[in-house]
Design a protein around this motif. Structure first.
Motif: not given
Ligand code: FES
Ligand code: FES
Length: 80
Positions: A11-37
């Motif tokens: 299922x997705x991770x509902x996340x509040x994001x801020x305009x202009x901010x950069x995020x690094x999404x975990x593509x591998x699925x191994x991060x313990x800080x999902x959905x981020x790397x």
């Protein structure tokens, strides 16, 4: 070592994001800080996906790592 992404959650991770901010999404699925790397992709050939928010809002980051519209959920987690 090459590796396939693992499913962090079906299922997705509902996340509040801020305009202009950069995020690094975990593509591998191994991060313990999902959905981020968190660097856990090290040793695989998978790298995180850089994504910049164009507006301040809630988005749904893909948790299953199978979206064709990554890093955002495209609904295909329901078919896994
Ligand atoms: Fe998954 Fe970095 S920990 S891409
Ligand atoms: Fe991956 Fe929805 S969580 S497509």
């Amino acid at each position: 070592m090459s590796a396939t992404p693992i499913i962090a959650q079906k299922s997705p991770f509902p996340t509040d994001v801020e305009a202009g901010e950069t995020y690094f999404w975990c593509a591998c699925g191994r991060s313990s800080k999902q959905p981020f790397c968190d660097g856990s992709h090290r040793g695989t050939d998978i790298t995180p996906v850089k994504w910049e928010a164009s507006e301040t809002k809630k988005v749904f980051f893909c948790g299953c790592k199978s979206s064709a519209n990554a890093p955002l959920c495209d609904g295909r987690h329901s078919k896994l």
